[in-house]
Motif scaffolding. Structure first.
Motif, PDB file in Angstrom:
ATOM      1  N   CYS A  49      39.673  40.211  25.544  1.00 35.64           N
ATOM      2  CA  CYS A  49      40.494  39.443  26.482  1.00 35.64           C
ATOM      3  C   CYS A  49      41.480  38.579  25.713  1.00 35.64           C
ATOM      4  O   CYS A  49      41.307  38.294  24.526  1.00 35.64           O
ATOM      5  N   ARG A  50      42.525  38.185  26.405  1.00 34.03           N
ATOM      6  CA  ARG A  50      43.487  37.240  25.856  1.00 34.03           C
ATOM      7  C   ARG A  50      42.936  35.820  25.978  1.00 34.03           C
ATOM      8  O   ARG A  50      41.904  35.595  26.602  1.00 34.03           O
ATOM      9  N   ALA A  51      43.672  34.868  25.400  1.00 32.53           N
ATOM     10  CA  ALA A  51      43.340  33.455  25.614  1.00 32.53           C
ATOM     11  C   ALA A  51      43.329  33.174  27.113  1.00 32.53           C
ATOM     12  O   ALA A  51      44.104  33.756  27.881  1.00 32.53           O
ATOM     13  N   GLY A  52      42.434  32.278  27.531  1.00 33.45           N
ATOM     14  CA  GLY A  52      42.308  32.007  28.956  1.00 33.45           C
ATOM     15  C   GLY A  52      41.586  33.097  29.705  1.00 33.45           C
ATOM     16  O   GLY A  52      41.628  33.144  30.932  1.00 33.45           O
ATOM     17  N   ALA A  53      40.889  33.984  28.984  1.00 35.74           N
ATOM     18  CA  ALA A  53      40.106  35.072  29.564  1.00 35.74           C
ATOM     19  C   ALA A  53      40.946  36.087  30.328  1.00 35.74           C
ATOM     20  O   ALA A  53      40.423  36.843  31.149  1.00 35.74           O
ATOM     21  N   ALA A  54      42.249  36.132  30.072  1.00 37.24           N
ATOM     22  CA  ALA A  54      43.116  37.118  30.736  1.00 37.24           C
ATOM     23  C   ALA A  54      42.774  38.517  30.236  1.00 37.24           C
ATOM     24  O   ALA A  54      42.506  38.710  29.049  1.00 37.24           O
ATOM     25  N   PRO A  55      42.762  39.506  31.129  1.00 35.90           N
ATOM     26  CA  PRO A  55      42.247  40.830  30.769  1.00 35.90           C
ATOM     27  C   PRO A  55      43.154  41.610  29.828  1.00 35.90           C
ATOM     28  O   PRO A  55      44.376  41.428  29.809  1.00 35.90           O
ATOM     29  N   ILE A  56      42.531  42.469  29.047  1.00 30.14           N
ATOM     30  CA  ILE A  56      43.228  43.474  28.251  1.00 30.14           C
ATOM     31  C   ILE A  56      42.671  44.825  28.669  1.00 30.14           C
ATOM     32  O   ILE A  56      41.461  45.059  28.578  1.00 30.14           O
ATOM     33  N   GLY A  57      43.542  45.702  29.157  1.00 30.47           N
ATOM     34  CA  GLY A  57      43.126  47.029  29.585  1.00 30.47           C
ATOM     35  C   GLY A  57      44.118  48.070  29.127  1.00 30.47           C
ATOM     36  O   GLY A  57      45.045  47.786  28.353  1.00 30.47           O
ATOM     37  N   SER A  63      40.542  45.116  36.119  1.00 25.99           N
ATOM     38  CA  SER A  63      41.921  44.798  35.738  1.00 25.99           C
ATOM     39  C   SER A  63      42.811  44.672  36.972  1.00 25.99           C
ATOM     40  O   SER A  63      43.728  43.844  37.004  1.00 25.99           O
ATOM     41  N   PHE A  64      42.542  45.470  38.002  1.00 27.28           N
ATOM     42  CA  PHE A  64      43.326  45.379  39.242  1.00 27.28           C
ATOM     43  C   PHE A  64      42.990  44.094  39.996  1.00 27.28           C
ATOM     44  O   PHE A  64      43.876  43.424  40.534  1.00 27.28           O
ATOM     45  N   ILE A  65      41.689  43.763  40.055  1.00 25.81           N
ATOM     46  CA  ILE A  65      41.259  42.535  40.729  1.00 25.81           C
ATOM     47  C   ILE A  65      41.898  41.318  40.058  1.00 25.81           C
ATOM     48  O   ILE A  65      42.476  40.445  40.714  1.00 25.81           O
ATOM     49  N   LYS A  66      41.792  41.260  38.716  1.00 20.61           N
ATOM     50  CA  LYS A  66      42.307  40.084  38.008  1.00 20.61           C
ATOM     51  C   LYS A  66      43.822  39.977  38.129  1.00 20.61           C
ATOM     52  O   LYS A  66      44.374  38.871  38.262  1.00 20.61           O
ATOM     53  N   ALA A  67      44.497  41.112  38.110  1.00 22.56           N
ATOM     54  CA  ALA A  67      45.952  41.092  38.265  1.00 22.56           C
ATOM     55  C   ALA A  67      46.353  40.569  39.644  1.00 22.56           C
ATOM     56  O   ALA A  67      47.284  39.763  39.771  1.00 22.56           O
ATOM     57  N   GLU A  68      45.650  41.013  40.674  1.00 23.88           N
ATOM     58  CA  GLU A  68      45.954  40.548  42.036  1.00 23.88           C
ATOM     59  C   GLU A  68      45.590  39.080  42.208  1.00 23.88           C
ATOM     60  O   GLU A  68      46.267  38.337  42.912  1.00 23.88           O
ATOM     61  N   MET A  69      44.510  38.643  41.567  1.00 22.92           N
ATOM     62  CA  MET A  69      44.147  37.229  41.641  1.00 22.92           C
ATOM     63  C   MET A  69      45.240  36.369  41.035  1.00 22.92           C
ATOM     64  O   MET A  69      45.598  35.318  41.576  1.00 22.92           O
ATOM     65  N   ALA A  70      45.782  36.827  39.911  1.00 18.03           N
ATOM     66  CA  ALA A  70      46.858  36.071  39.270  1.00 18.03           C
ATOM     67  C   ALA A  70      48.119  36.089  40.134  1.00 18.03           C
ATOM     68  O   ALA A  70      48.791  35.060  40.303  1.00 18.03           O
ATOM     69  N   ARG A  71      48.433  37.249  40.702  1.00 14.62           N
ATOM     70  CA  ARG A  71      49.667  37.379  41.497  1.00 14.62           C
ATOM     71  C   ARG A  71      49.607  36.543  42.761  1.00 14.62           C
ATOM     72  O   ARG A  71      50.612  35.944  43.177  1.00 14.62           O
ATOM     73  N   THR A  72      48.436  36.490  43.395  1.00 17.14           N
ATOM     74  CA  THR A  72      48.301  35.834  44.700  1.00 17.14           C
ATOM     75  C   THR A  72      47.697  34.437  44.617  1.00 17.14           C
ATOM     76  O   THR A  72      47.587  33.758  45.631  1.00 17.14           O
ATOM     77  N   PHE A 120      37.040  29.903  37.291  1.00 17.17           N
ATOM     78  CA  PHE A 120      36.442  30.421  36.054  1.00 17.17           C
ATOM     79  C   PHE A 120      37.463  31.333  35.366  1.00 17.17           C
ATOM     80  O   PHE A 120      37.140  32.423  34.926  1.00 17.17           O
ATOM     81  N   TRP A 121      38.703  30.875  35.336  1.00 17.79           N
ATOM     82  CA  TRP A 121      39.792  31.606  34.671  1.00 17.79           C
ATOM     83  C   TRP A 121      39.985  33.011  35.253  1.00 17.79           C
ATOM     84  O   TRP A 121      40.368  33.933  34.562  1.00 17.79           O
ATOM     85  N   ARG A 122      39.688  33.166  36.531  1.00 21.54           N
ATOM     86  CA  ARG A 122      39.809  34.438  37.248  1.00 21.54           C
ATOM     87  C   ARG A 122      38.900  35.524  36.660  1.00 21.54           C
ATOM     88  O   ARG A 122      39.090  36.711  36.942  1.00 21.54           O
ATOM     89  N   ALA A 123      37.950  35.132  35.855  1.00 22.34           N
ATOM     90  CA  ALA A 123      37.042  36.095  35.240  1.00 22.34           C
ATOM     91  C   ALA A 123      35.805  36.290  36.115  1.00 22.34           C
ATOM     92  O   ALA A 123      35.539  35.515  37.034  1.00 22.34           O
ATOM     93  N   ASP A 124      35.048  37.344  35.804  1.00 22.43           N
ATOM     94  CA  ASP A 124      33.865  37.658  36.590  1.00 22.43           C
ATOM     95  C   ASP A 124      32.637  36.999  35.960  1.00 22.43           C
ATOM     96  O   ASP A 124      32.458  36.986  34.755  1.00 22.43           O
TER      97      ASP A 124
END
Length: 462
Positions: free
Chosen positions: A116-124, A318-327, A344-348
């Protein structure tokens, strides 16, 4: 090693494969170097945080990965033993890119890396994993060849025990101190829940009955995969035997949690999604709730009833986290028992979802089966896999059959979703990695679900 070899272990969301047949410490070292180069080039990162599960191969692989990071001039913060959501906590709270060494629920001979990136952002696959794979392949063939810069220094390693901070952060998000006393049976499956549960749930009005808390990557009691009903049998018996209020089952890296009610019956992850969504909406900090397309239709209904806005996505984190960030969604849930939190930084984190259920149960007097009944409105088949060589042909045959019927609607957000006039629906998706078609069916009652399930399976398996 050829690129095809790395392609076989670097999947859509993570690294996963047999050790040492498919990957070993030399591969881990190359991936570490590639990851360091990627995150430094993208954001100027100067350090990476790592954690690992209890598998025998996890420490050697994580240390080899660290060697690759250090050689590129980045520092490494070793968090040591931890769950995957603890690694996400580390990446979020320390603002560092992270690497978790685990094969989750896979058998003992597997291992993997979740990046993952900093802030628990996903890498896919669509967000950096392909570049990391390519650079790692080049690094294996000719060390140093993949990277344009020469680091001025070799990085340093520091150790940091984060489990207490992780536990304190979760307790800050869900206050369990004032609930009624509950008896809780927890099946850790010899995975990382046996490490995190005693810290996170200590000092609370909970009597914990532990099952398989010993960390053992050979999984001597059962696979640490609660999605398979066979792996819930021991917990169900334990809940009944101890007359417990609730049972919790964690997977190997403890990022997913399945819930068992006081009767020993599994609670649908869709019902848990609905329950937690209502609690998050009640905070008044946002209205958007994410759910994937195989989640029960009850979820968007419940979200709307409580003033929320449901957003439907494809299957996959990756789709869930992307939509969470977008919305800017406050919460997201999948039927596979992955639960995502904006706080929780949009993480699971399965642990945080479990704490929400414990809070909801302990804040009132009814048993869990009564509490969750309002969220279980329909009957679902669960995911059914069929081995099919001509996936596209079988899907087209299903489409043709139902396209001839009146009042049927289709959508193709992820595979083929077919909705019938009586409210029953099914989704048929092809696996990305295997010759499988995955079927999920939901209907207003059990008889209708079984009828529709069998009808579709006959077409799929013809």
């Amino acid at each position: 090693m050829q690129l095809s070899d790395l392609t076989s272990i670097i999947k859509a969301y993570d690294v996963r494969g047999l050790v040492p047949e498919q990957w070993d410490e030399s591969v881990a070292r190359a991936i570490g170097a590639a990851f360091a180069e990627f995150v430094h080039g993208e954001t100027g990162a100067t350090a990476v945080v790592t954690a690992h599960d209890m598998r025998d191969s996890s420490i050697p692989l994580s240390r080899a990965f660290a060697e690759g990071v250090l050689a590129c001039g980045l520092d490494v913060v070793e968090a040591g033993l931890g769950s995957t959501d603890m690694l996400y906590f580390a990446a979020g709270s320390l603002e560092l890119p992270g690497a978790m060494f685990t094969a989750s629920h896979n058998p003992a001979q597997y291992n993997g890396i979740k990046l993952c990136r900093a802030g628990a952002a996903p890498i896919g696959q669509d967000s950096g994993l392909v570049e990391i794979r390519t650079w790692a392949e080049q690094e294996i063939d000719e060390p140093g060849s993949a990277f344009s810069r020469q680091p001025e220094r070799v990085g340093t390693v520091t150790s940091r025990d984060l489990v207490a901070e992780y536990a304190a952060y979760l307790k800050q998000l869900v206050d369990l101190s004032g609930i009624r006393p509950l008896k809780v049976v927890v099946d850790a499956g010899n995975g990382m829940g046996g490490f995190t549960v005693p810290v996170v749930l200590s000092g609370l009005p909970l009597e914990i009955v532990p099952m398989y808390f010993e960390l053992d990557g050979s999984f001597p009691n059962h696979e640490a995969n609660p999605l398979d009903p066979a792996n819930l049998v021991d917990l169900q018996a334990g809940v009944r035997e101890h007359a417990a209020d609730i049972g919790l089952a964690f997977d190997g890296d403890a990022d997913r949690c399945f819930i068992i009610d006081e009767r020993g019956e599994p609670v649908s992850p869709s019902a848990i999604t609905g329950l937690v969504a209502v609690r998050e909406l009640a905070k008044g900090h946002g209205t958007t709730i994410i759910h994937n397309l195989i989640t029960s239709q009850a979820v968007p209904e419940i979200v709307r009833e409580h003033g929320g806005q449901p957003v439907r996505t494809r299957v996959g984190h990756s789709f869930i986290k992307a939509e969470m960030a977008r919305t800017d969604a406050v919460f997201g849930g999948e039927h596979s028992a992955h639960y995502y939190f904006r706080d929780f930084w949009r993480a699971d984190t399965g642990m945080l979802a479990a704490m929400h259920v414990l809070a909801a149960l302990g804040e009132q007097s009814r048993p869990l089966s009564d509490l969750t009944a309002a969220y279980e409105r329909y009957v679902a088949s669960g995911e059914i896999n069929s081995t099919v060589t001509d996936q596209a042909g079988r899907v087209e045959a299903v489409r043709k059959t139902y396209g001839e019927r009146e009042g049927v609607t289709f959508d193709e957000l992820d595979g083929l979703t077919v909705t019938l006039p009586d409210g029953a629906w099914f989704n048929l998706r092809a696996s990305n990695t295997e010759p499988l078609l995955r079927l999920n069916v939901e209907a207003p009652d059990a008889a209708r679900m079984q009828e529709l399930r069998d009808e579709v399976l006959e077409l799929v398996r013809a």
